[in-house]
Design an enzyme around this catalytic site. Structure first.
Site, PDB file in Angstrom:
ATOM      1  N   GLY A  46      70.490 -49.683  67.827  1.00 35.56           N
ATOM      2  CA  GLY A  46      70.804 -48.659  66.844  1.00 35.56           C
ATOM      3  C   GLY A  46      71.150 -47.353  67.522  1.00 35.56           C
ATOM      4  O   GLY A  46      70.643 -47.059  68.612  1.00 35.56           O
ATOM      5  N   GLN A  51      72.869 -38.526  68.700  1.00 36.61           N
ATOM      6  CA  GLN A  51      72.478 -38.966  70.049  1.00 36.61           C
ATOM      7  C   GLN A  51      73.628 -38.896  71.041  1.00 36.61           C
ATOM      8  O   GLN A  51      73.422 -38.931  72.247  1.00 36.61           O
ATOM      9  CB  GLN A  51      71.924 -40.404  70.008  1.00 36.61           C
ATOM     10  CG  GLN A  51      70.615 -40.528  69.239  1.00 36.61           C
ATOM     11  CD  GLN A  51      70.125 -41.961  69.232  1.00 36.61           C
ATOM     12  OE1 GLN A  51      70.490 -42.736  68.356  1.00 36.61           O
ATOM     13  NE2 GLN A  51      69.325 -42.336  70.213  1.00 36.61           N
ATOM     14  N   CYS A 100      63.792 -45.901  71.957  1.00 36.05           N
ATOM     15  CA  CYS A 100      64.928 -45.090  71.529  1.00 36.05           C
ATOM     16  C   CYS A 100      65.797 -44.815  72.747  1.00 36.05           C
ATOM     17  O   CYS A 100      65.283 -44.485  73.813  1.00 36.05           O
ATOM     18  CB  CYS A 100      64.439 -43.775  70.936  1.00 36.05           C
ATOM     19  SG  CYS A 100      65.749 -42.654  70.429  1.00 36.05           S
ATOM     20  N   LEU A 101      67.099 -44.953  72.581  1.00 32.36           N
ATOM     21  CA  LEU A 101      68.009 -44.701  73.708  1.00 32.36           C
ATOM     22  C   LEU A 101      67.907 -43.258  74.200  1.00 32.36           C
ATOM     23  O   LEU A 101      68.217 -42.982  75.354  1.00 32.36           O
ATOM     24  CB  LEU A 101      69.455 -45.019  73.304  1.00 32.36           C
ATOM     25  CG  LEU A 101      69.752 -46.514  73.156  1.00 32.36           C
ATOM     26  CD1 LEU A 101      71.122 -46.726  72.517  1.00 32.36           C
ATOM     27  CD2 LEU A 101      69.693 -47.219  74.517  1.00 32.36           C
ATOM     28  N   HIS A 142      64.325 -45.371  61.484  1.00 36.57           N
ATOM     29  CA  HIS A 142      64.381 -44.707  62.792  1.00 36.57           C
ATOM     30  C   HIS A 142      65.672 -43.890  62.923  1.00 36.57           C
ATOM     31  O   HIS A 142      65.648 -42.725  63.340  1.00 36.57           O
ATOM     32  CB  HIS A 142      64.303 -45.784  63.895  1.00 36.57           C
ATOM     33  CG  HIS A 142      64.438 -45.256  65.294  1.00 36.57           C
ATOM     34  ND1 HIS A 142      63.407 -45.315  66.216  1.00 36.57           N
ATOM     35  CD2 HIS A 142      65.474 -44.675  65.948  1.00 36.57           C
ATOM     36  CE1 HIS A 142      63.814 -44.777  67.356  1.00 36.57           C
ATOM     37  NE2 HIS A 142      65.070 -44.382  67.225  1.00 36.57           N
ATOM     38  N   GLU A 143      66.801 -44.499  62.538  1.00 34.10           N
ATOM     39  CA  GLU A 143      68.091 -43.820  62.687  1.00 34.10           C
ATOM     40  C   GLU A 143      68.274 -42.695  61.668  1.00 34.10           C
ATOM     41  O   GLU A 143      68.845 -41.648  61.994  1.00 34.10           O
ATOM     42  CB  GLU A 143      69.245 -44.829  62.582  1.00 34.10           C
ATOM     43  CG  GLU A 143      69.221 -45.963  63.619  1.00 34.10           C
ATOM     44  CD  GLU A 143      69.096 -45.488  65.053  1.00 34.10           C
ATOM     45  OE1 GLU A 143      69.487 -44.347  65.353  1.00 34.10           O
ATOM     46  OE2 GLU A 143      68.579 -46.249  65.891  1.00 34.10           O
ATOM     47  N   HIS A 146      66.782 -39.620  62.880  1.00 31.61           N
ATOM     48  CA  HIS A 146      67.640 -38.879  63.824  1.00 31.61           C
ATOM     49  C   HIS A 146      68.534 -37.888  63.087  1.00 31.61           C
ATOM     50  O   HIS A 146      68.804 -36.798  63.579  1.00 31.61           O
ATOM     51  CB  HIS A 146      68.540 -39.850  64.609  1.00 31.61           C
ATOM     52  CG  HIS A 146      67.903 -40.425  65.837  1.00 31.61           C
ATOM     53  ND1 HIS A 146      67.456 -39.666  66.892  1.00 31.61           N
ATOM     54  CD2 HIS A 146      67.652 -41.710  66.200  1.00 31.61           C
ATOM     55  CE1 HIS A 146      66.962 -40.446  67.832  1.00 31.61           C
ATOM     56  NE2 HIS A 146      67.064 -41.704  67.436  1.00 31.61           N
TER      57      HIS A 146
HETATM   58  C1  QAP Z   1      66.048 -47.839  67.441  1.00 27.08           C
HETATM   59  O1  QAP Z   1      66.445 -48.340  69.699  1.00 27.08           O
HETATM   60  C2  QAP Z   1      65.096 -48.897  66.997  1.00 27.08           C
HETATM   61  O2  QAP Z   1      63.793 -47.054  76.290  1.00 27.08           O
HETATM   62  C3  QAP Z   1      67.066 -48.333  68.441  1.00 27.08           C
HETATM   63  O3  QAP Z   1      65.161 -47.888  78.437  1.00 27.08           O
HETATM   64  C4  QAP Z   1      63.868 -49.034  67.635  1.00 27.08           C
HETATM   65  O4  QAP Z   1      68.171 -49.394  70.656  1.00 27.08           O
HETATM   66  C5  QAP Z   1      65.402 -49.742  65.970  1.00 27.08           C
HETATM   67  C6  QAP Z   1      66.524 -48.781  74.597  1.00 27.08           C
HETATM   68  C7  QAP Z   1      62.977 -50.022  67.218  1.00 27.08           C
HETATM   69  C8  QAP Z   1      64.521 -50.727  65.566  1.00 27.08           C
HETATM   70  C9  QAP Z   1      63.302 -50.864  66.197  1.00 27.08           C
HETATM   71  C10 QAP Z   1      65.372 -48.047  74.805  1.00 27.08           C
HETATM   72  C11 QAP Z   1      67.230 -49.213  75.711  1.00 27.08           C
HETATM   73  C12 QAP Z   1      67.043 -49.075  73.263  1.00 27.08           C
HETATM   74  C13 QAP Z   1      64.918 -47.769  76.089  1.00 27.08           C
HETATM   75  C14 QAP Z   1      67.111 -48.833  70.798  1.00 27.08           C
HETATM   76  C15 QAP Z   1      65.641 -48.201  77.206  1.00 27.08           C
HETATM   77  C16 QAP Z   1      66.787 -48.929  77.002  1.00 27.08           C
HETATM   78  C17 QAP Z   1      66.488 -48.630  72.113  1.00 27.08           C
HETATM   79 CO    CO Z   2      66.491 -43.434  68.466  1.00 23.82          CO
END
Ligand code: QAP
Ligand code: CO
Length: 175
Positions: A46, A51, A100-101, A142-143, A146
């Site tokens: 996501g 971001q 989270c990215l 979550h999004e 943001h």
């Molecule tokens: C948000 O999160 C989310 O720490 C999206 O080193 C979270 O894509 C949606 C990511 C939980 C649903 C459930 C995080 C990649 C990606 C990191 C992400 C990393 C590399 C997170």
């Molecule tokens: Co995020």
């Protein structure tokens, strides 16, 4: 298409409230395409426009795709795009280990609604609504956070939030 740079904590831009998309034009389509490319490249499931430094209410989510180790290609893509999303109802509870990215290498459990109904527009400006539960419900909440300038680390319990800030501060000094 291009991949965009992802802003990371504690960049103050991540705190900004995003504004509604008003024109469903080719610029919007290009932004969406670039956001999807950025999400798949990361890889993540996501991404909100803020971001990548764009203060618009745009979200992309794909919770289904897989990576094929043999061909080194992404398969089973199911890109979902939500413009000006609005949570109109929520119920139940779910505890999910989130990341989270914009907060790399940090994961913690967050409590959210287990089921949400979200109204949104597609890139053509057509209105839709979706009922989501499980991972999709978590991703949407979550999004949408943001878009309000809120990060998941602010949804942790007080004690866990304190630990998180300490750890993240140390990470940014170490690197
Ligand atoms: C948000 O999160 C989310 O720490 C999206 O080193 C979270 O894509 C949606 C990511 C939980 C649903 C459930 C995080 C990649 C990606 C990191 C992400 C990393 C590399 C997170
Ligand atoms: Co995020």
């Amino acid at each position: 298409m291009a991949t965009l740079d992802i802003l990371t904590y504690p960049n103050p831009i991540l705190r900004h409230k995003s504004t509604a998309v008003e024109e469903f034009d080719s610029d919007l389509k290009e932004t969406v395409a670039n956001m999807l490319e950025t999400m798949y490249a990361a890889p993540g499931i996501g991404l909100a426009a803020i971001q990548v430094g764009i203060k618009k209410r745009i979200i992309v989510i794909d919770i289904e795709y897989e990576f094929d180790d043999e061909t080194n290609e992404i398969t089973n893509k199911n890109p979902r795009v939500f413009i000006n999303p609005e949570i109109v109802s929520k119920e139940g509870e779910i505890l999910y280990q989130e990341g989270c990215l914009s907060v790399p290498q940090f994961y913690e459990e967050v409590k959210r609604a287990g089921k949400v109904c979200v109204e949104y527009f597609d890139v053509e400006g057509k209105k839709h609504s979706i009922e989501a539960e499980g991972l999709l419900a978590v991703a949407l909440q979550h999004e949408i956070d943001h878009l309000e300038g809120r990060l998941f680390i602010e949804r942790l319990s007080f004690i866990k939030a304190k630990q998180a800030k300490k750890k993240l501060k140390k990470q940014s000094i170490d690197e």
